[in-house]
Design a protein around this motif. Structure first.
Motif, short mmCIF file in Angstrom:
data_model
loop_
_atom_site.label_atom_id
_atom_site.label_comp_id
_atom_site.label_asym_id
_atom_site.label_seq_id
_atom_site.Cartn_x
_atom_site.Cartn_y
_atom_site.Cartn_z
N ILE A 25 40.57 36.41 44.79
CA ILE A 25 41.25 36.28 43.51
C ILE A 25 40.78 35.07 42.64
O ILE A 25 40.67 34.01 43.04
CB ILE A 25 42.62 36.03 43.57
CG1 ILE A 25 43.35 37.39 44.69
CG2 ILE A 25 43.43 35.85 42.36
CD1 ILE A 25 44.81 37.22 44.75
N ILE A 26 40.02 35.61 41.47
CA ILE A 26 39.52 34.53 40.68
C ILE A 26 40.35 33.92 39.41
O ILE A 26 40.41 35.10 38.60
CB ILE A 26 38.16 35.14 40.35
CG1 ILE A 26 37.13 35.61 41.61
CG2 ILE A 26 37.11 34.08 39.45
CD1 ILE A 26 36.82 34.56 42.52
N PHE A 60 41.97 37.24 37.58
CA PHE A 60 43.05 37.19 37.17
C PHE A 60 43.31 36.66 35.86
O PHE A 60 44.24 36.19 35.32
CB PHE A 60 43.98 36.38 38.22
CG PHE A 60 44.82 37.24 39.25
CD1 PHE A 60 44.05 38.31 39.77
CD2 PHE A 60 46.19 37.09 39.55
CE1 PHE A 60 44.66 39.12 40.68
CE2 PHE A 60 46.77 37.73 40.61
CZ PHE A 60 46.12 38.98 41.22
N CYS A 61 42.34 36.09 35.29
CA CYS A 61 41.99 35.47 33.96
C CYS A 61 41.02 35.99 33.16
O CYS A 61 39.74 35.80 33.53
CB CYS A 61 41.74 33.97 34.06
SG CYS A 61 41.81 33.06 32.41
N ASP A 62 41.36 36.81 32.07
CA ASP A 62 40.56 37.18 31.28
C ASP A 62 39.28 36.25 30.60
O ASP A 62 38.32 36.69 30.16
CB ASP A 62 41.35 37.87 29.98
CG ASP A 62 40.50 39.41 29.61
OD1 ASP A 62 39.79 39.82 30.64
OD2 ASP A 62 40.87 39.88 28.61
N VAL A 63 39.90 34.97 30.28
CA VAL A 63 39.13 33.83 29.63
C VAL A 63 37.99 33.38 30.51
O VAL A 63 36.83 33.23 30.17
CB VAL A 63 40.01 32.96 28.93
CG1 VAL A 63 39.13 31.77 28.47
CG2 VAL A 63 40.80 33.72 27.84
N SER A 64 38.72 33.14 32.01
CA SER A 64 37.85 32.16 32.83
C SER A 64 37.30 32.96 33.88
O SER A 64 36.41 32.40 34.85
CB SER A 64 38.58 30.85 33.05
OG SER A 64 39.75 31.05 33.83
N HIS A 76 38.94 43.57 36.99
CA HIS A 76 39.71 42.54 36.07
C HIS A 76 40.77 43.15 35.53
O HIS A 76 41.25 42.37 34.72
CB HIS A 76 38.62 42.08 35.04
CG HIS A 76 38.07 43.19 34.10
ND1 HIS A 76 38.83 43.61 32.92
CD2 HIS A 76 37.06 44.03 34.02
CE1 HIS A 76 38.35 44.57 32.29
NE2 HIS A 76 37.09 44.92 33.02
N HIS A 77 41.43 44.16 35.49
CA HIS A 77 42.51 44.75 35.01
C HIS A 77 43.10 45.90 35.93
O HIS A 77 42.30 46.69 36.51
CB HIS A 77 42.15 45.33 33.60
CG HIS A 77 43.11 45.94 32.94
ND1 HIS A 77 44.08 45.25 32.33
CD2 HIS A 77 43.51 47.27 32.54
CE1 HIS A 77 44.93 46.08 31.72
NE2 HIS A 77 44.71 47.22 31.86
#
Ligand code: SF4
Length: 394
Positions: free
Chosen positions: A155-156, A204-208, A226-227
């Motif tokens: 999980i990133i 789990f983070c669209d930005v990072s 990613h989603h």
């Protein structure tokens, strides 16, 4: 003029503070460490250790590399961490202090691993801080590894631990999927070293999260998704479905779906038409918009501090028709909330100020103490919204 996001150093400290036995060491004046440590402790409810070289006026004029080297050695000897993450602040980034060189010069004298992050507050926002820490960790610590025998994922870009992460890890475990490494919440240095042994990465983070996932795909051939994140009934179902499909695991989700279907239908019948303001980071905001819509409520306004490359595409996939704000300052956000008259606000403690002035109860879905993830988390959040709506009508 009144920003809704914070500085790169905050993101870097937050990302490092999630790693077991790791310490962030800020090369800067004491205020950076104090304010960030205070805020993270208040938000997460647990002690966050943030070290500082506590620079004086003459240090920021003439440089203080020796002070930094001494602080690294002291931290290593007194705290015995597995990892020290040295970070610059505004002051030391402006004078161009070479923190990489200082770290290199003391490497042989310490037992901890050491990384350095250029994190002057003016360099960027917190998203860039998360990203840079994760990339630096992967590039400097991760080793090539053969895929694990059991189906496993990383999980990133998950920085809040607590009930959500525990619930997701337990549920995946029940389905036969082990979580190899979470970047960064709760991971050990050993987990990061072995990150390349997973079969799949989930951002789990669209930005990072996308950058590290892409790097792991290019470097180690690990595909990524990613989603969606598992927040709300439909998102949760899809989250587990895509992982199980990807790992070719034959597991029927019907029992889970049936267990919570009755409560979902009850919530939908009670909450239909309720106007909800959503104030959040991008990945969570998209998931919350889908959750609110599936329960028949109306997202009155969706406000995000920043967005990633897939955020707007994923948001449009929820069928959203409401006003969307990206990076609006506090007064613009307040105006949008007044204009759109939400009956409840899904956000974090920072939205208390709007909640009180608008008379719209706040449901804090940001700060890790309450379960929001999975089917059970959807029931909990739906129940909290219902309770808030009822309290409002009395
Ligand atoms: S903006 Fe600069 S001075 Fe303020 S906390 Fe961030 S690094 Fe420190």
């Amino acid at each position: 003029m009144e920003p809704v996001s914070t500085c790169k150093l905050f993101g870097a400290v937050r990302a490092v503070s999630g790693i077991c036995n790791a310490v962030p060491l800020i090369h800067g004046p004491r205020g950076c460490a104090y304010h960030i440590g205070y805020l993270l402790t208040a938000r997460g409810g647990k002690r966050i250790r943030v070290l500082s070289t506590e620079l004086t006026e003459s240090d920021v004029v003439f440089g203080a590399a020796d002070k930094l080297k001494k602080a690294i050695i002291d931290a290593d000897r007194t705290l015995k961490p597995e990892l020290i993450a040295v970070m610059s602040s505004c002051a030391t980034s402006i004078i161009g202090e070479d923190i990489g060189r200082a770290a290199e010069e003391v490497k042989g004298e310490i037992d901890s691993k050491i990384i350095t992050i250029s994190a002057g507050g003016f360099e960027s926002n917190q998203g860039e801080g998360y990203l840079e820490v994760m990339m630096t960790l992967i590039e400097s610590i991760a080793a090539d590894a053969k895929p694990s025998d059991e189906p496993s994922i990383n999980i990133i870009g998950e920085f809040r631990g607590g009930p959500d992460l525990n619930h997701i890890v337990d549920t995946l475990g029940r389905m036969g999927v082990s979580v190899n490494c979470v970047l960064t919440s709760g991971s050990t240095v050993g987990d990061i070293e072995g990150i390349a042994s997973a079969h799949l990465n989930y951002s789990f983070c669209d930005v990072s999260g996308i950058g590290p996932c892409r790097f792991l795909e290019e470097e180690f051939g690990i595909p990524f998704i990613h989603h969606p994140i598992p927040l709300g009934f439909s998102n949760t179902l899809r989250f587990y479905e895509v992982i199980l499909e990807h790992l070719s695991i034959d597991y029927t989700l019907q029992d889970e779906v049936s267990e919570y279907a009755e409560e979902r239908d009850r919530l939908r019948s009670e909450l239909e038409g309720v106007r909800v303001g959503i104030v959040s980071g991008p990945t969570r905001a998209v998931a919350l918009a889908g959750f609110v819509t599936e329960l028949g409520m109306k997202p009155a306004v969706v406000a995000m501090d920043m967005i990633g490359e897939y955020t707007l595409e994923n948001l449009s996939g929820t069928g959203l028709r409401s006003e969307v704000l990206v990076g609006a300052d506090l007064s613009e956000l307040e105006d949008a909330l007044i204009r759109n008259e939400p009956e409840v606000i899904l956000g974090g403690v920072a939205e208390t100020r709007f909640s009180e002035s608008l008379g719209a109860p706040l449901i804090d879905v940001m700060h890790g103490y309450a379960l929001t993830a999975g089917f059970r988390g959807a029931c909990v959040t739906g129940g909290r919204v219902l309770e808030a709506v009822r309290s409002r009508s009395y």
